[in-house]
Design a protein around this motif. Structure first.
Motif, PDB file in Angstrom:
ATOM      1  N   GLY A 119     -11.148  67.983   0.701  1.00 34.92           N
ATOM      2  CA  GLY A 119      -9.967  67.371   1.300  1.00 34.92           C
ATOM      3  C   GLY A 119     -10.174  65.884   1.533  1.00 34.92           C
ATOM      4  N   ASN A 120      -9.392  65.321   2.413  1.00 39.01           N
ATOM      5  CA  ASN A 120      -9.459  63.887   2.681  1.00 39.01           C
ATOM      6  C   ASN A 120     -10.825  63.479   3.229  1.00 39.01           C
ATOM      7  N   VAL A 121     -11.185  62.233   2.974  1.00 40.02           N
ATOM      8  CA  VAL A 121     -12.454  61.683   3.447  1.00 40.02           C
ATOM      9  C   VAL A 121     -12.158  60.709   4.582  1.00 40.02           C
ATOM     10  N   VAL A 122     -12.645  61.025   5.763  1.00 45.76           N
ATOM     11  CA  VAL A 122     -12.441  60.158   6.924  1.00 45.76           C
ATOM     12  C   VAL A 122     -13.711  59.343   7.150  1.00 45.76           C
ATOM     13  N   ILE A 123     -13.555  58.014   7.211  1.00 45.53           N
ATOM     14  CA  ILE A 123     -14.685  57.116   7.443  1.00 45.53           C
ATOM     15  C   ILE A 123     -14.366  56.283   8.678  1.00 45.53           C
ATOM     16  N   SER A 124     -15.281  56.251   9.619  1.00 44.54           N
ATOM     17  CA  SER A 124     -15.059  55.482  10.842  1.00 44.54           C
ATOM     18  C   SER A 124     -16.379  54.901  11.322  1.00 44.54           C
ATOM     19  N   GLY A 125     -16.282  53.919  12.187  1.00 44.05           N
ATOM     20  CA  GLY A 125     -17.498  53.304  12.685  1.00 44.05           C
ATOM     21  C   GLY A 125     -17.244  52.142  13.614  1.00 44.05           C
ATOM     22  N   LYS A 126     -18.284  51.308  13.750  1.00 46.01           N
ATOM     23  CA  LYS A 126     -18.234  50.154  14.640  1.00 46.01           C
ATOM     24  C   LYS A 126     -18.646  48.906  13.861  1.00 46.01           C
ATOM     25  N   SER A 127     -18.056  47.782  14.192  1.00 44.96           N
ATOM     26  CA  SER A 127     -18.487  46.498  13.638  1.00 44.96           C
ATOM     27  C   SER A 127     -18.260  45.418  14.674  1.00 44.96           C
ATOM     28  N   TRP A 128     -19.133  44.414  14.677  1.00 47.14           N
ATOM     29  CA  TRP A 128     -19.012  43.320  15.625  1.00 47.14           C
ATOM     30  C   TRP A 128     -19.850  42.135  15.149  1.00 47.14           C
ATOM     31  N   ASP A 129     -19.587  40.972  15.731  1.00 47.64           N
ATOM     32  CA  ASP A 129     -20.362  39.774  15.437  1.00 47.64           C
ATOM     33  C   ASP A 129     -20.345  38.872  16.671  1.00 47.64           C
ATOM     34  N   THR A 130     -21.487  38.308  16.968  1.00 49.14           N
ATOM     35  CA  THR A 130     -21.617  37.491  18.180  1.00 49.14           C
ATOM     36  C   THR A 130     -20.606  36.357  18.227  1.00 49.14           C
ATOM     37  N   TYR A 131     -20.300  35.776  17.059  1.00 46.96           N
ATOM     38  CA  TYR A 131     -19.395  34.638  17.020  1.00 46.96           C
ATOM     39  C   TYR A 131     -18.041  34.981  16.403  1.00 46.96           C
ATOM     40  N   GLY A 132     -17.820  36.277  16.230  1.00 42.98           N
ATOM     41  CA  GLY A 132     -16.491  36.702  15.813  1.00 42.98           C
ATOM     42  C   GLY A 132     -16.413  37.194  14.382  1.00 42.98           C
ATOM     43  N   LEU A 133     -15.646  38.262  14.197  1.00 44.93           N
ATOM     44  CA  LEU A 133     -15.385  38.802  12.868  1.00 44.93           C
ATOM     45  C   LEU A 133     -14.234  38.049  12.202  1.00 44.93           C
ATOM     46  N   LYS A 134     -14.126  38.227  10.919  1.00 53.47           N
ATOM     47  CA  LYS A 134     -13.041  37.615  10.156  1.00 53.47           C
ATOM     48  C   LYS A 134     -11.691  38.093  10.702  1.00 53.47           C
ATOM     49  N   GLU A 135     -10.715  37.219  10.681  1.00 55.28           N
ATOM     50  CA  GLU A 135      -9.420  37.552  11.268  1.00 55.28           C
ATOM     51  C   GLU A 135      -8.772  38.737  10.566  1.00 55.28           C
ATOM     52  N   ALA A 159     -10.551  46.594  15.954  1.00 54.37           N
ATOM     53  CA  ALA A 159     -10.478  46.024  17.305  1.00 54.37           C
ATOM     54  C   ALA A 159     -11.688  45.114  17.463  1.00 54.37           C
ATOM     55  N   LYS A 160     -11.491  43.802  17.324  1.00 54.22           N
ATOM     56  CA  LYS A 160     -12.606  42.857  17.216  1.00 54.22           C
ATOM     57  C   LYS A 160     -13.323  42.677  18.544  1.00 54.22           C
ATOM     58  N   THR A 161     -14.647  42.517  18.435  1.00 51.48           N
ATOM     59  CA  THR A 161     -15.483  42.344  19.609  1.00 51.48           C
ATOM     60  C   THR A 161     -16.729  41.570  19.216  1.00 51.48           C
ATOM     61  N   THR A 162     -17.323  40.897  20.183  1.00 53.35           N
ATOM     62  CA  THR A 162     -18.535  40.112  19.918  1.00 53.35           C
ATOM     63  C   THR A 162     -19.806  40.855  20.295  1.00 53.35           C
ATOM     64  N   SER A 163     -19.675  42.081  20.760  1.00 47.92           N
ATOM     65  CA  SER A 163     -20.833  42.919  21.073  1.00 47.92           C
ATOM     66  C   SER A 163     -20.530  44.345  20.651  1.00 47.92           C
ATOM     67  N   GLU A 164     -21.553  45.165  20.578  1.00 48.53           N
ATOM     68  CA  GLU A 164     -21.356  46.540  20.096  1.00 48.53           C
ATOM     69  C   GLU A 164     -20.391  47.289  21.010  1.00 48.53           C
ATOM     70  N   PRO A 165     -19.304  47.816  20.445  1.00 47.32           N
ATOM     71  CA  PRO A 165     -18.343  48.566  21.272  1.00 47.32           C
ATOM     72  C   PRO A 165     -18.884  49.943  21.638  1.00 47.32           C
ATOM     73  N   THR A 166     -18.371  50.469  22.722  1.00 46.29           N
ATOM     74  CA  THR A 166     -18.790  51.810  23.151  1.00 46.29           C
ATOM     75  C   THR A 166     -18.311  52.865  22.157  1.00 46.29           C
ATOM     76  N   ASP A 167     -17.080  52.733  21.710  1.00 47.75           N
ATOM     77  CA  ASP A 167     -16.495  53.693  20.779  1.00 47.75           C
ATOM     78  C   ASP A 167     -16.241  53.027  19.432  1.00 47.75           C
ATOM     79  N   ASN A 168     -15.906  53.857  18.459  1.00 50.16           N
ATOM     80  CA  ASN A 168     -15.547  53.322  17.145  1.00 50.16           C
ATOM     81  C   ASN A 168     -14.393  52.328  17.291  1.00 50.16           C
ATOM     82  N   ASN A 169     -14.436  51.254  16.514  1.00 50.17           N
ATOM     83  CA  ASN A 169     -13.325  50.302  16.571  1.00 50.17           C
ATOM     84  C   ASN A 169     -12.604  50.159  15.235  1.00 50.17           C
TER      85      ASN A 169
END
Length: 404
Positions: A119-135, A159-169
């Motif tokens: 069936g469908n493939v669901v991919i999720s996770g977290k990403s962040w960068d100290t000085y900001g991710l691409k817009e 959902a952009k963040t400069t530190s590791e989020p608690t949940d998937n973003n």
């Protein structure tokens, strides 16, 4: 005094690598710019970590190279001071961020580096960068086929963040089926990367995806036990299954009621052994059905196949009669020559064999066996006592036992 301006950098710029070149212009309406009196400084906090002389042209265009050796990430000030020929000076400075680390990426689903799915493939996770991710496009998911051709790219909302989020973003669903992103069964790869605001990319995470939407097959020929395929009270059923070009048959299960399923031994060739009397599978004798299904590595379940057999737990009946068909009820009788015994047999389903044994005076065992078929069969066993052809009958005490 002179006027100094930066052209290469401005406040808030992010620097990702050193060395860098600083450039700008200087002008002076009075005595003119002194081309030998220009310096730069790289300052972190209140500490000058590097300084050097600028190259200044006669037209006031200046540049300098900052090595930036062994710097830590953080905020820095780029400062330039230039004098005119009368000794007056002007300083221009910009504040920049030094970001040498790659953006961070964690894929939480699927949990491993490979997935088998129908069936469908669901991919999720977290990403962040100290000085900001691409817009836009701060996470890029690329789907490739078995030949590494790009099938489609995805840019999930993050959902952009400069530190590791608690949940998937972020999360993306790659749909499987006709008219969807993955249209056919086969092997695919999914590459995921994060991108920060200055274009630096994270380490690419690769997931192998094996798509299998095709059901496995249980062979139509299910071999049910016969009277010659028993081992004591054990009864064996066997058959075959296959999954074509799919992920392979993972298990074969059998049931006698389509409610309780038990795993068989083997997959492409499978066997199931049942001890009906101990398992109390059936409460009554009679025609029974075995149901078989197969499941492949992707979770696809085959059509259920079935086979018919008869469960017979009751003993057959047998009576010994004389030549006239009268049942011999006593334990002994006398004859003066050859004689015939008639064996009347009966079974709810079928009698298959009659076996007669003879001993003379407790010794000299001889056996007579006859294969028969039918629910009620009478077998005449003549020319008794059993002996080698042409041999005379010997006087003695003969004992006969008949097993049906």
């Amino acid at each position: 005094g002179p006027t100094v301006e930066f052209k290469s950098h401005e406040d808030g710029n992010i620097i990702t690598t050193f060395p860098i070149t600083v450039e700008g212009t200087a002008s002076d309406e009075g005595s003119g710019v002194n081309t030998e009196e220009g310096v730069f400084k790289l300052i972190q906090g209140s500490t000058t970590v590097e300084s050097g002389k600028l190259n200044i042209q006669a037209n006031g265009i200046w540049n300098g190279s900052i090595v930036g050796k062994n710097l830590t990430e953080g905020e820095y000030e780029l400062q330039v001071t230039i004098k005119d020929k009368a000794g007056y000076d002007d300083t221009s400075a910009v504040t920049v961020e030094y970001d040498k680390a790659l953006p961070q990426l964690i894929v939480t689903e699927p949990s491993g580096n490979s997935v088998i799915t129908n069936g469908n493939v669901v991919i999720s996770g977290k990403s962040w960068d100290t000085y900001g991710l691409k817009e836009n496009g701060s996470v890029v998911i690329t789907l490739k086929d078995a030949n590494a051709n790009i099938v489609r790219s995805f840019t999930p909302e993050v959902a952009k963040t400069t530190s590791e989020p608690t949940d998937n973003n972020w999360e993306e669903t790659i749909e499987v089926g006709e008219g969807k992103s993955i249209k056919t069964d086969g092997k695919y790869t999914v590459e995921i990367k994060a991108v920060d605001k200055v274009g630096k990319e994270s380490v690419i995470k690769t997931i192998n995806v094996d798509v299998d939407t095709t059901k496995p097959i249980v062979g139509s020929s299910i071999i049910v036990p016969t009277s010659t395929q028993t081992e004591g009270t054990s009864f064996k059923f066997n058959g075959i299954s296959s999954d074509g070009e799919g992920t392979g048959v993972e298990k074969v299960e059998i049931s006698f009621d389509e409610e309780t399923w038990v795993e068989a031994v083997g997959t492409s060739v499978w066997t199931y052994t049942s001890i009906f009397s101990e398992e109390k599978t059936f409460e009554t004798d009679g025609a029974k059905t075995i149901y078989v299904r197969a499941t492949d590595g992707a979770g696809n379940e085959s059509e259920v196949r079935s086979g018919m057999f008869v469960f017979d737990s009751s003993r057959p009946e047998g009576k010994i009669k004389n030549e006239e068909g009268v049942e011999i009820t006593g334990k002994s009788f006398f004859v003066g020559g050859e004689f015939t015994l008639n064996v009347d047999t009966k079974d709810k389903y079928s009698v298959s064999k009659i076996e007669l044994t003879q001993t003379k005076d407790g010794n000299d065992l001889k056996t007579y066996t006859q294969e028969v078929e039918g629910k009620e069969v009478t077998t005449a066993i003549s020319r008794l006592p059993l002996r080698t052809d042409g041999t005379e009958i010997e006087t003695g005490n003969y004992e006969y036992k008949v097993v049906v």
